[in-house]
Design an enzyme around this catalytic site. Structure first.
Site, mmCIF file in Angstrom:
data_model
loop_
_atom_site.group_PDB
_atom_site.id
_atom_site.type_symbol
_atom_site.label_atom_id
_atom_site.label_comp_id
_atom_site.label_asym_id
_atom_site.label_seq_id
_atom_site.Cartn_x
_atom_site.Cartn_y
_atom_site.Cartn_z
ATOM 1 N N SER A 1 -16.441 -29.524 0.993
ATOM 2 C CA SER A 1 -17.571 -28.423 1.206
ATOM 3 C C SER A 1 -17.802 -27.405 2.207
ATOM 4 O O SER A 1 -18.362 -26.554 2.465
ATOM 5 C CB SER A 1 -18.839 -29.239 1.219
ATOM 6 O OG SER A 1 -19.374 -29.571 0.049
ATOM 7 N N LYS B 1 -17.237 -23.892 1.487
ATOM 8 C CA LYS B 1 -18.219 -23.243 1.181
ATOM 9 C C LYS B 1 -18.502 -21.906 2.310
ATOM 10 O O LYS B 1 -19.094 -20.951 1.945
ATOM 11 C CB LYS B 1 -19.526 -24.031 1.000
ATOM 12 C CG LYS B 1 -19.321 -24.976 -0.183
ATOM 13 C CD LYS B 1 -20.392 -25.984 -0.217
ATOM 14 C CE LYS B 1 -20.262 -27.028 -1.396
ATOM 15 N NZ LYS B 1 -21.209 -28.087 -1.636
ATOM 16 N N TYR C 1 -13.849 -23.687 -8.300
ATOM 17 C CA TYR C 1 -14.510 -24.322 -7.427
ATOM 18 C C TYR C 1 -13.758 -25.652 -6.909
ATOM 19 O O TYR C 1 -13.899 -26.020 -5.820
ATOM 20 C CB TYR C 1 -15.892 -24.665 -7.824
ATOM 21 C CG TYR C 1 -16.844 -25.591 -7.036
ATOM 22 C CD1 TYR C 1 -17.457 -25.318 -5.875
ATOM 23 C CD2 TYR C 1 -17.173 -26.966 -7.568
ATOM 24 C CE1 TYR C 1 -18.316 -25.972 -4.829
ATOM 25 C CE2 TYR C 1 -18.017 -27.761 -6.784
ATOM 26 C CZ TYR C 1 -18.515 -27.370 -5.426
ATOM 27 O OH TYR C 1 -19.194 -28.024 -4.602
ATOM 28 N N TYR D 1 -26.993 -30.597 4.109
ATOM 29 C CA TYR D 1 -28.010 -30.976 3.026
ATOM 30 C C TYR D 1 -29.147 -31.360 3.423
ATOM 31 O O TYR D 1 -29.751 -30.904 4.231
ATOM 32 C CB TYR D 1 -27.284 -31.928 1.984
ATOM 33 C CG TYR D 1 -25.640 -31.600 1.570
ATOM 34 C CD1 TYR D 1 -25.471 -30.472 0.912
ATOM 35 C CD2 TYR D 1 -24.714 -32.522 2.093
ATOM 36 C CE1 TYR D 1 -24.292 -30.190 0.585
ATOM 37 C CE2 TYR D 1 -23.418 -32.015 1.726
ATOM 38 C CZ TYR D 1 -23.139 -30.867 1.092
ATOM 39 O OH TYR D 1 -21.832 -30.576 0.831
ATOM 40 N N VAL E 1 -17.344 -34.040 2.108
ATOM 41 C CA VAL E 1 -17.262 -35.512 1.858
ATOM 42 C C VAL E 1 -15.791 -36.076 1.978
ATOM 43 O O VAL E 1 -15.631 -37.197 1.950
ATOM 44 C CB VAL E 1 -17.608 -35.722 0.297
ATOM 45 C CG1 VAL E 1 -19.046 -35.629 -0.117
ATOM 46 C CG2 VAL E 1 -16.543 -34.984 -0.657
#
Lengths: 298, 298, 298, 298
Positions: free
Chosen positions: C53, C56, C180, C232, C250
């Protein structure tokens, strides 16, 4: 019999797939099948339409036949309080759908009855069962509708992948969806549909052929599920106004069961805001007022 | 008649207020009132208990009498899919409760029937109505229970203030709650309760006294609401297993209506995980299996 | 520099795809890149890991470059209060993800930057940008990881189909997901990652090469999004304990930016309950305590 | 300094209590306090206004002083993603508020600092602290505003009773609310407010008087909470556009902290859709653009 002639409002035809959007909203049909199999009908009662979610009653019946109460490991039996395609409840309850009549629940049911078989085999099984209870071998899938649903499958694909992520589907998502969309794309007319519901009228026995389809207890339980969950978040409204177990489909059909009295199928493509047939609901409301068939009176 | 003797599990007595926690969980009573007013009972059918949420059926009946369909501006009529004291739905739907049988809905109903009067007057009206339909002037409030509920009112006070903030209650929150808690604290025994439900058995007529209490349509609609929402998020389960309109209370009572057949009251204080009488539900399940009184069969 | 030697707890390696589950949890690396491009590192700072992530941040930067504020039509910029893969918020807000760092938001961002191109072209663009800001052409995709994610795509497929159903994705779901998953499967080591974050340290300028990558305002805004949404539903915790804009993956990596001071990359595969590197977070906490680099002090 | 003259839109004055609705929306004030205590101000910087939720920063500081990290048993520290008065999160998380700056969280904080004392004593403590950090003994409660809030307390009463039902408040709900509303009804002008924030600018030290108010770590943590949660579900937007820790109140005030640079108070009563000062936010945005004080740049 009914005085719907003054009704000008007719709701809006389902338009999420082109095949359903093409249907003429002015049509209306009704058929009542009495316990002895006698059919009474009016309007476009012989025009086939896409039964859509009404098929969920038939696949649930098959699932109960195959695995009995085991099906309740896969799906619950409580009203959801949410629209037919909601995913919120799935996240809050680890991917287990609230009941077999919301989309997620019906997808879980079809996955359960596949039992390792290919879609073709499962679909043959479903169609054979529907033909048997309707006593009509001419009933078929409308492959164009099924293909159109597959093409616009995103919302249901989202539900299916979500359940798969929680280990709740055993088969390939696209195969499950393909089977589900064909099941929903069964084409029937009001007379066929009313006939198909007959076994739920007389405690599981088709009295016209004197055949037991399911046990008395099972027939009652299927009726209870139709009552509680058959119209999504409009189930309370339907129970209040009509007072019969019923299952609606976005094709504009509704199957309603008056235990001991008759099986009723109505069809009119225009839908209300919750996705249930506008005229169909009104017709059932009037029918019950005139006949006193509500399960809540006597 | 019933074979509950082998049952050792009995659930857990409600303990959120001390007055209810003191009740002996071993007690069990049942009474059936047939359309002619004849009572059949067994067990502790003459022991009074706190009817709690079963009272919501009676206040809804009063509200429908006072304002007809106007009550539906204050409360909806769909299953909520949530526990009895949930506030989530209220926030999502601008403070309007989903149905009259969850706590928020019952509070909105009592606010609606107060119509500017003091709690004492409204409570007199409620008690008079209950005495009338039960044909028994000895029925009273248990003021200790009401006081205990008022003392532990936080969860319900939260619901009431929330609705008040949305302009959905007209009266002072504490007055509404005081009235609500007294209504819930009506003490009745199974025989009285079964008798009180009689008007719902015969389309609104109390056939024992030949008195019309409500119209046939209204009786059916009250039954439909009991079926859809009478056991909170266990309503689907109750419909599936029992198949009758029913309303439970945390005091351990359940009132169930078999249209045309009889009104049934059961009582056993131990509750299941959803807050409904454990043995009471089982007793009704057995009763319906033996009598075939399910509305979903015939 | 840091005293992590006493730490025995190390969290749990991500196991939702086999490729990540195989990583040795005992590894730990850290690298700090100062504004002039000087690298300071320790531990397994040269071992490549899956940035997941953290990517991103880079695709958001590309999206802002391509369409400026237009990206905010596709995705919001508020913390979600939900886990990284939650779908509840999507249903409540018509399929528009809360921010670009939850999975749904990152999928919407990659769909936005595809602009009608094939995955291969978009992936080349992403990789080129990462190589450029890291000043290292050896950086590659780990195709095994990407394939493994594609195989276990159900949760993300659910999010993507859900958005597609609301008309929020323009490209084919599988192509968007393929892109992705490759973006997430970029393999970098701590030194490369710290170097790649350098442009966010000095108001959009890579001072080591004296190149402006983005405007000062944009660099600050990207940092603000990392601060608010980078961990998050653990973002508040990270801000409280570390006090720097940061983005976790992760794979166990975290990229943190201390404006004017340096870009920090840490890596340790064991994750805490919210899916963020356990030791990595502790290392950053200690680093900030010793250096006083928190943006909330001076 | 700022070019707000062209702004004609000014948002809407809070009208949920009459006392706030009466304020003239055309007013605008700003004050900046530099580390040495020097004040720079413009507009209505000496007009007192109701600080409302800005007071939550001060009560959190007091709570941390009294019980340190023990406060986090009572309240979390994550953004909620919900409006300031939402109750949904409380139900999903057993009555524990997400952070100290949503209403429920601030009510939990004031309950925690009461520690068995009467509202009068707790209020004296709060006022003394605010006077101390502002170095101004003329600061007072606006009792009319407090009384008006108490009269219209339903939404907050709902939150408080809800938490009380989960055992999360130790004191009487009305006493807690009375204290909370008085805390919110502290009246300050921009100069006083900017001065009061000074200890957060320099790592916990009020450099003008050379007094340590809190530890450096605590000052940074309070700033982090203001950044993450200070503007409810508009916190991400404020971080994106302004880039400073800030706390808004429905009275139209905002306190923002630029670590090492200054404490800024703005006031303009018109609010945007999320309940934050419309002109105040714009003024801060311009100020930060001109000064480069964003914590995300350098």
């Amino acid at each position: 019999m009914l005085t719907l002639s003054a009704e000008t409002a007719r709701g809006k035809v389902a338009d999420y797939i082109p095949q359903l959007a093409h249907v003429d909203p002015k049509q209306f049909g009704i058929a009542v099948c009495t316990p002895d199999g006698q059919l009474y009908s009016a309007g476009h009662a012989n025009t086939p339409f896409s039964i859509q979610s009404i098929s969920k009653v038939f696949t649930l019946t098959i699932a109960l036949g195959k695995m009995g109460d085991g099906i309740w490991k896969h799906v619950g039996r409580e009203p959801s309080g949410d629209p037919f395609n909601s995913i919120v409840q799935l996240e809050h309850e680890s991917g287990k759908p609230r009941n077999p009549f919301i989309n997620a629940g019906a997808i879980a049911v079809v996955d359960a009855i596949m039992m390792g078989h290919e879609p073709k085999e499962t679909l043959a099984e479903i169609l054979n069962f529907v033909r048997f209870i309707a006593q009509d071998n001419s009933i078929c899938f409308d492959h164009k509708v099924a293909a159109s649903e597959m093409e616009h499958r995103d919302r249901n694909a989202s539900l299916a992948h979500f359940m798969k992520a929680f280990g709740r589907l055993r088969h390939d998502v696209d195969k499950v969806l393909g089977t589900y969309f064909h099941q929903c794309a069964i084409a029937m007319n009001c007379e066929q549909l009313a006939r198909a519901g007959l076994f739920l009228v007389s405690d599981g026995i088709d009295k016209a052929t004197n055949t037991r389809v399911v046990s008395a207890q099972r027939a009652r339980r299927i009726n209870s599920l139709m009552m509680m969950c058959g119209h999504y978040d409009g189930s309370g409204e339907f129970a209040y106004r009509v007072g019969l177990p019923g299952k609606s489909g976005v094709g504009g059909g509704i199957l309603a069961i008056a235990p001991g009295k008759g099986s009723i199928a109505v069809w009119s493509p225009g839908l209300d805001a919750l996705g249930n047939s506008y005229l169909g609901t009104r017709a059932l409301e009037q029918l019950v007022q005139k006949t006193g068939w509500s399960v809540f009176g006597h």
